[in-house]
Enzyme design. Structure first.
Site, PDB file in Angstrom:
ATOM      1  N   ASP A   1       9.060  -3.322  -4.643  1.00 22.85           N
ATOM      2  CA  ASP A   1       7.664  -2.886  -4.577  1.00 22.85           C
ATOM      3  C   ASP A   1       7.395  -1.702  -5.508  1.00 22.85           C
ATOM      4  O   ASP A   1       6.408  -1.683  -6.246  1.00 22.85           O
ATOM      5  CB  ASP A   1       7.292  -2.527  -3.137  1.00 22.85           C
ATOM      6  CG  ASP A   1       7.416  -3.728  -2.213  1.00 22.85           C
ATOM      7  OD1 ASP A   1       7.557  -4.854  -2.730  1.00 22.85           O
ATOM      8  OD2 ASP A   1       7.377  -3.540  -0.988  1.00 22.85           O
TER       9      ASP A   1
ATOM     10  N   SER B   1       0.842  -1.205   0.000  1.00 26.21           N
ATOM     11  CA  SER B   1       0.000   0.000   0.000  1.00 26.21           C
ATOM     12  C   SER B   1       0.876   1.253   0.000  1.00 26.21           C
ATOM     13  O   SER B   1       0.513   2.270  -0.597  1.00 26.21           O
ATOM     14  CB  SER B   1      -0.936  -0.008   1.207  1.00 26.21           C
ATOM     15  OG  SER B   1      -0.190  -0.097   2.398  1.00 26.21           O
TER      16      SER B   1
HETATM   17  C1  GAF Z   1       9.143  -5.670   1.444  1.00 24.10           C
HETATM   18  C2  GAF Z   1      10.161  -4.708   0.856  1.00 24.10           C
HETATM   19  F1  GAF Z   1       9.610  -3.472   0.695  1.00 24.10           F
HETATM   20  C3  GAF Z   1      10.717  -5.190  -0.474  1.00 24.10           C
HETATM   21  O1  GAF Z   1      11.749  -4.339  -0.901  1.00 24.10           O
HETATM   22  C4  GAF Z   1      11.196  -6.644  -0.379  1.00 24.10           C
HETATM   23  O2  GAF Z   1      12.436  -6.715   0.266  1.00 24.10           O
HETATM   24  C5  GAF Z   1      10.152  -7.517   0.315  1.00 24.10           C
HETATM   25  O3  GAF Z   1       9.714  -6.970   1.544  1.00 24.10           O
HETATM   26  C6  GAF Z   1      10.666  -8.902   0.562  1.00 24.10           C
HETATM   27  O4  GAF Z   1      10.868  -9.570  -0.631  1.00 24.10           O
HETATM   28  O5  GAF Z   1       7.998  -5.705   0.634  1.00 24.10           O
END
Ligand code: GAF
Length: 386
Positions: free
Chosen positions: A175, A130
Site C-alpha cells: 500500500d 486511506s
Molecule cells: C492490506 C495490506 F496492507 C497490504 O500490505 C496487503 O497485504 C493487502 O492487504 C493484501 O494484498 O491492504
C-alpha cells in the site's frame, strides 16, 4: 457541492491555526489490480493509484511539537517528543501521523515540528488504503519542510514501519509503495522482495475500458485478526517447505510443495499465494503486449482463489463480483486485504453504468445495504501540490 480536497485542507489549516500553510502535499488511495496477500510473501503485486486523494496542508512550528487537525473527526491532536518516543502513546487516526514522526526519528532524521491540516476523499475502512494515503501525505510534508534526505524509493519502507511498529498493524509493503511510487496511466509492478518496480502502461481509455470500483459497504468482520492469521499461516508454511518465503515456491513446483503439506487449510493458503504470484506475472505480460481486455479472466480467477483457497471474501463481496460478471464485466475481483472493502470490475466503458446497476439490484435482492460505486483511471502517486 463539496470543495476540492486541497481547498478543504487549506481552509482547515487557516481556521485551525489562523495562518497560511507553507505548502500542500497529496497522496492517493490505491486499488490493487491483482496480487493479493502476496506482498508479505516476498511476491509480486500490481496496484494503481486512485484519483481519490488525501491532502496535508502544513507549515513548520518551533520545537519538537506536532499538531494535526483532520476534517474527518473535526478534532485536533497534538503531541510532542515524549509521545512519539514510544509506540502506542498516540492512538486513533493520530497514530498514523505520530507513527511517521516516530519512524523518521528512529531512522535518524531531525524531524521538524509542524502544524498540519488533513482533508481526504479516500473513504475510510473501504480497503482503498486511506491509512497509507495519510502516512504518505504527512511523510512528504515533513520531508520537504525539514529538507530531509529521504529519496522517494525509500519512503514506502519508512511509512510501512510506522504502520507495523507504531500503529501495530502487520501489513506488507504494497500500500505504501503504491501510494508513493505509482504513476498516472500506469499500474505499478512491484517485486516485494527487493522493491524493484516497473511502471506498466494501463491505458483503459485507449482500450475503451473502465475500472468500476464497487464499495461493498460490508462491515469489516474480524479483519485485523484474520489478516494476521493468514500471514502467520503463510510464514509457517514457508518454514515447513524450507524456503525463505512462499514466493520461492515456483508455479511448476506447486504440486510437489502441496504434497509435502499435511494440513488441508495450509495447502489452500499456499495454493492461493503461489497461483496469485503467477497471475500477476501473466497480467503484466498481457499489459506489456497491450492486451488489456484479456486480463479479465485472470482477475476473476484471482477472486475465486481468494474466495475458495485464501477464504478472505464475504457474501457482499462475492455477490458484487457475480453480479458484475453476469452483467458483462470482463473480469472482477475483490481488491485489498479482504473481509469487506471493495470489488473492482474491468468493463467496457459504455457498460459501466449497467454493471453498477446490476450490482445494486443484486444487493437489494439479498437485503444488503446499497453499495457505492465509482469509475476510476490510474492517477499519480504522492506529490507536492504547491
Ligand atoms: C492490506 C495490506 F496492507 C497490504 O500490505 C496487503 O497485504 C493487502 O492487504 C493484501 O494484498 O491492504
Amino acid at each position: 457541492m463539496t470543495a476540492d480536497v486541497a481547498a478543504r485542507a487549506t481552509a482547515g489549516f487557516r481556521s485551525t491555526y489562523g495562518e497560511e500553510p507553507a505548502g500542500r502535499w497529496a497522496a492517493p488511495g490505491r486499488a490493487n489490480l491483482i496480487g493479493e496477500h502476496t506482498d508479505y510473501n516476498d511476491g509480486f503485486v500490481l496496484p494503481f493509484a486512485l484519483p481519490l486523494r488525501t491532502v496535508a496542508a502544513a507549515a513548520g512550528q518551533p520545537g519538537e511539537r506536532w499538531t494535526v487537525w483532520s476534517e474527518l473527526s473535526g478534532e485536533t491532536v497534538a503531541f510532542g517528543a515524549d509521545e512519539v518516543a514510544e509506540p502506542g502513546r498516540v492512538a486513533g487516526w493520530g497514530a498514523y501521523v505520530a507513527g511517521v514522526v516516530w519512524a523518521l526519528r528512529e531512522a535518524g532524521h531531525a524531524v521538524p515540528g509542524a502544524r498540519l491540516a488533513i482533508a481526504s476523499d479516500v473513504p475510510l475502512g473501504s480497503g482503498l488504503s486511506s491509512s497509507a494515503a495519510l502516512e504518505a501525505a504527512v511523510l512528504a510534508a515533513l520531508v520537504d519542510l525539514g529538507g530531509l534526505e529521504l529519496p522517494r524509493e525509500r519512503q514506502p519502507r519508512l511509512a510501512q514501519r510506522a504502520e507495523n511498529a507504531y500503529v501495530g498493524a502487520p501489513t506488507g509493503i504494497m500500500d505504501q509503495s503504491a501510494v508513493i511510487r505509482c504513476r498516472a496511466g500506469h499500474a505499478l509492478f512491484l517485486d516485494c522482495r527487493d522493491e524493484s518496480v516497473e511502471h506498466i502502461p494501463f491505458d483503459l481509455d485507449a482500450a475503451g475500458l473502465a475500472v468500476l470500483v464497487v464499495d461493498s459497504r460490508a462491515p469489516h468482520r474480524h479483519a485485523d485478526g484474520e489478516y494476521a492469521a493468514r500471514r502467520a499461516s503463510c510464514e509457517a508454511a514457508a518454514g515447513l517447505l524450507g524456503v525463505p518465503a512462499l514466493r520461492d515456491v515456483p508455479a511448476d513446483g506447486l504440486a510437489d510443495a502441496l504434497a509435502r503439506l499435511d494440513d488441508a487449510e495450509t495447502r489452500r493458503r499456499v495454493r492461493h499465494v503461489v497461483t496469485e504470484d503467477q497471475r500477476v506475472l501473466d497480467t503484466v505480460a498481457l499489459l506489456r503486449a497491450g492486451k488489456v481486455r484479456d486480463i479479465g479472466p485472470l482477475l476473476t480467477a484471482s477472486h475465486a482463489s481468494m474466495r475458495d483457497d485464501f477464504e478472505i471474501t464475504v457474501p457482499e463481496i462475492d455477490t458484487a463480483v457475480e453480479a458484475a460478471l453476469s452483467a458483462g464485466a470482463l473480469g472482477a475481483r475483490m481488491t485489498g486485504g479482504g473481509f469487506g472493502g471493495c470489488v473492482l470490475a474491468l468493463v467496457d466503458a459504455d457498460r459501466a453504468g449497467a454493471v453498477a446497476d446490476a450490482v445494486t439490484a443484486a444487493y437489494a435482492e439479498r437485503g444488503f445495504a446499497a453499495p457505492g460505486h465509482v469509475t476510476v483511471l490510474p492517477g499519480p502517486g504522492a506529490t507536492r501540490l504547491d
